[in-house]
Design a protein around this motif. Structure first.
Motif, PDB file in Angstrom:
ATOM      1  N   GLN A  43      -3.145  11.194  -7.988  1.00  0.00           N
ATOM      2  CA  GLN A  43      -3.907  11.809  -7.013  1.00  0.00           C
ATOM      3  C   GLN A  43      -4.126  13.294  -6.876  1.00  0.00           C
ATOM      4  OE1 GLN A  43      -4.304   9.809  -3.010  1.00  0.00           O
ATOM      5  NE2 GLN A  43      -2.781   8.825  -3.762  1.00  0.00           N
ATOM      6  N   ALA A  44      -2.510  13.924  -6.935  1.00  0.00           N
ATOM      7  CA  ALA A  44      -2.565  15.586  -7.017  1.00  0.00           C
ATOM      8  C   ALA A  44      -3.122  16.001  -8.020  1.00  0.00           C
ATOM      9  CB  ALA A  44      -1.136  15.904  -6.605  1.00  0.00           C
ATOM     10  N   GLN A  45      -3.086  15.424  -9.242  1.00  0.00           N
ATOM     11  CA  GLN A  45      -3.601  16.000 -10.524  1.00  0.00           C
ATOM     12  C   GLN A  45      -5.103  15.934 -10.511  1.00  0.00           C
ATOM     13  OE1 GLN A  45      -1.886  17.793 -12.584  1.00  0.00           O
ATOM     14  NE2 GLN A  45       0.088  16.732 -12.891  1.00  0.00           N
ATOM     15  N   ALA A  46      -5.565  14.988  -9.738  1.00  0.00           N
ATOM     16  CA  ALA A  46      -7.175  14.681  -9.709  1.00  0.00           C
ATOM     17  C   ALA A  46      -7.687  15.751  -8.710  1.00  0.00           C
ATOM     18  CB  ALA A  46      -7.277  13.452  -9.238  1.00  0.00           C
ATOM     19  N   LEU A  47      -6.849  16.046  -7.743  1.00  0.00           N
ATOM     20  CA  LEU A  47      -7.596  16.961  -6.812  1.00  0.00           C
ATOM     21  C   LEU A  47      -7.209  18.614  -7.282  1.00  0.00           C
ATOM     22  CD1 LEU A  47      -6.179  15.594  -3.495  1.00  0.00           C
ATOM     23  CD2 LEU A  47      -8.389  15.672  -4.136  1.00  0.00           C
ATOM     24  N   ILE A  48      -6.242  18.788  -8.191  1.00  0.00           N
ATOM     25  CA  ILE A  48      -6.283  20.109  -8.723  1.00  0.00           C
ATOM     26  C   ILE A  48      -7.275  20.319  -9.721  1.00  0.00           C
ATOM     27  CG2 ILE A  48      -4.656  21.281 -10.326  1.00  0.00           C
ATOM     28  CD1 ILE A  48      -2.229  19.936  -9.135  1.00  0.00           C
ATOM     29  N   LYS A  56       3.730   5.884  -5.994  1.00  0.00           N
ATOM     30  CA  LYS A  56       3.824   5.695  -7.413  1.00  0.00           C
ATOM     31  C   LYS A  56       2.366   6.637  -7.784  1.00  0.00           C
ATOM     32  CE  LYS A  56       6.059   1.435  -8.114  1.00  0.00           C
ATOM     33  NZ  LYS A  56       5.889   0.072  -8.664  1.00  0.00           N
ATOM     34  N   ASN A  57       1.436   6.411  -6.935  1.00  0.00           N
ATOM     35  CA  ASN A  57       0.211   7.171  -7.547  1.00  0.00           C
ATOM     36  C   ASN A  57      -0.121   8.436  -6.902  1.00  0.00           C
ATOM     37  OD1 ASN A  57      -0.520   4.802  -8.965  1.00  0.00           O
ATOM     38  ND2 ASN A  57      -1.768   3.836  -7.176  1.00  0.00           N
ATOM     39  N   GLU A 114       0.986  -1.251  -0.103  1.00  0.00           N
ATOM     40  CA  GLU A 114       0.105  -0.118  -0.152  1.00  0.00           C
ATOM     41  C   GLU A 114       0.895   1.347   0.007  1.00  0.00           C
ATOM     42  OE1 GLU A 114      -3.285   2.410  -0.045  1.00  0.00           O
ATOM     43  OE2 GLU A 114      -3.176   0.274  -0.482  1.00  0.00           O
ATOM     44  N   GLN A 115       2.173   1.371   0.701  1.00  0.00           N
ATOM     45  CA  GLN A 115       2.861   2.411   0.633  1.00  0.00           C
ATOM     46  C   GLN A 115       3.579   2.506  -0.724  1.00  0.00           C
ATOM     47  OE1 GLN A 115       5.472   1.281   3.719  1.00  0.00           O
ATOM     48  NE2 GLN A 115       4.399   2.068   5.431  1.00  0.00           N
ATOM     49  N   GLU A 116       3.726   1.443  -1.391  1.00  0.00           N
ATOM     50  CA  GLU A 116       4.560   1.768  -2.747  1.00  0.00           C
ATOM     51  C   GLU A 116       3.480   2.227  -3.727  1.00  0.00           C
ATOM     52  OE1 GLU A 116       6.745  -1.084  -6.068  1.00  0.00           O
ATOM     53  OE2 GLU A 116       6.220  -1.892  -4.130  1.00  0.00           O
ATOM     54  N   ARG A 117       2.216   1.711  -3.475  1.00  0.00           N
ATOM     55  CA  ARG A 117       1.154   2.312  -4.350  1.00  0.00           C
ATOM     56  C   ARG A 117       0.772   3.685  -3.936  1.00  0.00           C
ATOM     57  NH1 ARG A 117      -1.453  -2.965  -3.653  1.00  0.00           N
ATOM     58  NH2 ARG A 117      -2.558  -2.071  -1.705  1.00  0.00           N
TER      59      ARG A 117
END
Length: 354
Positions: free
Chosen positions: A168-173, A163-164, A157-160
């Motif tokens: 996630q940041a782009q989706a929130l932006i 990597k993602n 889960e930490q690796e995901r």
């Protein structure tokens, strides 16, 4: 200075000596052949050969003498130096250490006693502890403090998450209004607890000195709310009396006003006050929760380590107010040192390209 001519015996022809002088794999052997070449093609005083070959007259006498008596093999046989009496070869040592790798990676080897016992069984007799230290040093082992990891943490889960994170940041932006053209700031947030309980920690001391440091258990605490922007090397912090949703609301409002000209994507941990229904998130902030039991993913943890090491190491405070003064000093020092702050907090997954 004598007048004796130093001359090399004709064990090999000039061409053979010249070839060995140029092709031998060892620099020290090539240098010895250079001395023999000079003594063979232009016999003269040892001092003159020494001057020409960049060595001492004593070395010239020794090299020519042993060559004349024993022939070419005398020059190409290793001398007394080096590792001549090893119990195991380097390859055998490497194979011997291999079974210990898994234990070492899990931090189970605290002393060399376990390796020493296995080594003595391997060679069939006792060896000194220093033998094991030299063995480990030859193969690049070193003693260090392991990185702590929560037993319930999920490495996958930490690796995901790392990597993602950019996705996630782009989706929130993308959730902000079309008119909002403010630059994006990637940040990470955490809270740290500082109190008057202290325990003695390791420190440097000169020979013969054993430091004595005061220790106390006084249950008075304060909390630091901090957020860092690793790319520009900026930090905002507030010292507040408790960890709660109300305090988090105060802090988020402070961050929102400080960076009012930016749109903020902020990494937070899973604390209850980060996801409470009463939490008020300002319009220019979006939160990304990190995986549970994963403080090592949050760069603000490095801020707490830095403060505790540099400002609270082996110190006690007669009052909470004095502790807060030192805490403010440490936070201000970090705020003014952008390079140091960037070095502490610029985790790879936060280097998001907007």
């Amino acid at each position: 200075m004598g007048h004796r001519i130093t001359r090399a015996a004709l064990h090999l022809s000039v061409d053979e000596v010249k070839e060995r002088m140029h092709t031998n794999a060892h620099p020290w052997v090539r240098h010895h052949w250079w001395i023999i070449y000079n003594a063979l093609v232009a016999p003269r005083k040892a001092e003159e050969i020494a001057l020409h070959t960049g060595t001492s007259a004593t070395t010239v006498h020794r090299v020519v003498s042993i060559y004349n008596r024993l022939g070419p093999i005398a020059l190409e046989t290793p001398g007394k130096g080096g590792r001549r009496h090893q119990y195991l070869s380097l390859a055998e040592e490497k194979a011997f250490l291999f079974p210990f790798f898994a234990q070492a990676e899990s931090g189970e080897i605290a002393t060399v006693a376990q390796i020493q016992h296995a080594y003595e069984t391997k060679v069939g007799h006792e060896v000194a502890e220093s033998t094991i230290y030299r063995l480990l040093n030859r193969h690049g082992w070193r003693k260090l403090v392991p990185r702590p990891r929560h037993p319930q943490a999920d490495p996958q889960e930490q690796e995901r998450f790392t990597k993602n994170f950019e996705a996630q940041a782009q989706a929130l932006i993308a959730t902000r209004t079309v008119e909002d053209k403010r630059p994006v700031l990637i940040m990470a947030q955490d809270e740290g607890c500082f109190g008057r309980i202290n325990r003695a920690k390791q420190c440097w001391a000169p020979p013969g000195a054993r430091p004595h440091v005061p220790a106390q258990v006084v249950r008075e605490y304060t909390y630091v709310y901090a957020v860092v922007a690793p790319a520009p090397g900026q930090i905002v912090s507030l010292i507040l009396p408790e960890a709660s949703t109300a305090m988090m609301n105060l802090f988020l409002e402070q961050v929102s006003q400080t960076f009012s000209t930016h749109f903020i994507v902020m990494q937070v941990d899973g604390a209850g006050w980060h996801r409470a229904n009463e939490l008020v998130i300002p319009e220019n902030i979006r939160l990304i929760p990190q995986p549970a039991y994963s403080p090592e993913l949050n760069p603000v943890e490095h801020i707490w380590d830095e403060l505790r090491e540099k400002y609270f190491h082996n110190r006690i405070f007669p009052s909470l107010e004095l502790l807060i003064d030192v805490l403010c000093q440490g936070l201000n020092d970090l705020a003014y040192d952008t390079e140091r702050l960037r070095s502490l907090t610029n985790f790879p997954h936060l280097k998001v390209i907007i």
